[in-house]
Enzyme design. Sequence first.
Site, PDB file in Angstrom:
ATOM      1  N   ASP A 106      -7.361  -1.273   4.357  1.00  0.00           N
ATOM      2  CA  ASP A 106      -7.820  -0.527   5.377  1.00  0.00           C
ATOM      3  C   ASP A 106      -8.413  -1.337   6.044  1.00  0.00           C
ATOM      4  OD1 ASP A 106      -7.817   2.765   4.182  1.00  0.00           O
ATOM      5  OD2 ASP A 106      -7.855   1.677   2.898  1.00  0.00           O
ATOM      6  N   HIS A 155      -7.723   0.482  -6.103  1.00  0.00           N
ATOM      7  CA  HIS A 155      -9.254   0.836  -6.432  1.00  0.00           C
ATOM      8  C   HIS A 155     -10.070   0.410  -7.865  1.00  0.00           C
ATOM      9  CE1 HIS A 155      -8.054   5.154  -4.551  1.00  0.00           C
ATOM     10  NE2 HIS A 155      -9.677   4.203  -4.089  1.00  0.00           N
TER      11      HIS A 155
HETATM   12  P1  AMP Z   1     -10.508   5.555  -0.928  1.00  0.00           P
HETATM   13  O1  AMP Z   1     -10.498   6.172  -2.225  1.00  0.00           O
HETATM   14  O2  AMP Z   1      -8.974   5.752  -0.005  1.00  0.00           O
HETATM   15  O3  AMP Z   1     -11.287   5.738   0.461  1.00  0.00           O
HETATM   16  O4  AMP Z   1     -10.518   3.200  -1.237  1.00  0.00           O
HETATM   17  C1  AMP Z   1     -11.245   3.137  -1.193  1.00  0.00           C
HETATM   18  C2  AMP Z   1     -11.126   1.931  -1.557  1.00  0.00           C
HETATM   19  O5  AMP Z   1     -10.107   1.801  -1.915  1.00  0.00           O
HETATM   20  C3  AMP Z   1     -11.433   1.440   0.139  1.00  0.00           C
HETATM   21  O6  AMP Z   1     -12.381   0.534   0.013  1.00  0.00           O
HETATM   22  C4  AMP Z   1     -10.374   0.817   0.067  1.00  0.00           C
HETATM   23  O7  AMP Z   1      -9.507  -0.502   1.415  1.00  0.00           O
HETATM   24  C5  AMP Z   1      -9.560   0.177  -1.353  1.00  0.00           C
HETATM   25  N1  AMP Z   1      -7.989   0.347  -1.320  1.00  0.00           N
HETATM   26  C6  AMP Z   1      -7.541   1.552  -1.272  1.00  0.00           C
HETATM   27  N2  AMP Z   1      -5.919   1.442  -1.701  1.00  0.00           N
HETATM   28  C7  AMP Z   1      -5.848   0.276  -1.580  1.00  0.00           C
HETATM   29  C8  AMP Z   1      -4.723  -0.780  -2.311  1.00  0.00           C
HETATM   30  N3  AMP Z   1      -4.331  -0.233  -2.452  1.00  0.00           N
HETATM   31  N4  AMP Z   1      -5.313  -1.922  -2.513  1.00  0.00           N
HETATM   32  C9  AMP Z   1      -6.498  -2.059  -2.455  1.00  0.00           C
HETATM   33  N5  AMP Z   1      -7.413  -1.446  -2.014  1.00  0.00           N
HETATM   34  C10 AMP Z   1      -7.384  -0.122  -2.068  1.00  0.00           C
END
Ligand code: AMP
Length: 272
Positions: free
Chosen positions: A143, A33
């Site tokens: 994702d 994030h």
């Molecule tokens: P989430 O909080 O899981 O809904 O993720 C929020 C954003 O962070 C989404 O755009 C995810 O694709 C991105 N994200 C989650 N994990 C990673 C990671 N390891 N590397 C880069 N972006 C990430």
Amino acid sequence: MIIYNSLEEFNSIKHNLPKLSFVPTMGNLHEGHASLIDIAKKTGNEVVSTIYVNSLQFNDKNDFINYPKTLDTDIELLGKKGCNHLILPDSSILDNIKSIKAPIKSMKLCGAHRPGHFDGVLTILNRLFEIINPHSVVFGKKDYQQFLLVKDFIDEKKLNINIIGANTIRNNNGLALSSRNILLTEKDKLIASTLYKTLKDIEKNKTYLNSEYLKTKLDYLKSSGFKVDYLMSCDTESLEESYNINNNDLLIAVAAHLGSVRLIDNLVISKL
Ligand code: AMP
């Protein structure tokens, strides 16, 4: 960083704000994030983030209930990263919300195993886009299907939003950082890193790519302790199954359960 405890609170001051770059999250923030905030900062716009665990996108009630929540440390991380605005939408975000039906592409990969998931994702994002009115949005390519569906949604609705895809941040063993990793034991984390190793292995052997070869990799994951939802090679845009590595880059995508934790990862491999 200014914190808003509802969308309405943000809505009432937004006319005073300059151009915004937006990073939506569900909290339990990690370096993945943080990298999105860095990218958003580089646009030169003020950065707005949201933390909202979106019940509409969970088809497994326990997954929703157990979703890790770490608001204090999340706020600290966002503040350190220079995020300017943090919105913590309350349940009124769902009031009179317009339901969005995700297109057919949403039925592939994760959508085939999580019915309604991408409808829920797009429904909430549409609401957030309406209120926040961002100039840019940043999504992680971990994702990948979500990134693609949001990109298509922005195109189709002709929204004036620039979408930026961010590379996946991993730990030293290659495991993609994920909020759900907190639910894994140290031993499970080592096993989980097999997912990325397998993707890299497939990339290394891309000249042999076909369904039988992928099946051997699938069997290997199963024997390592995963319950695999899918391991697929597909077109990077249509997400149709494809092995045509001679003419096109391909997306190798995997989703697998380790105990009660569902993990996803992917790698785009370049054409020969
Ligand atoms: P989430 O909080 O899981 O809904 O993720 C929020 C954003 O962070 C989404 O755009 C995810 O694709 C991105 N994200 C989650 N994990 C990673 C990671 N390891 N590397 C880069 N972006 C990430």
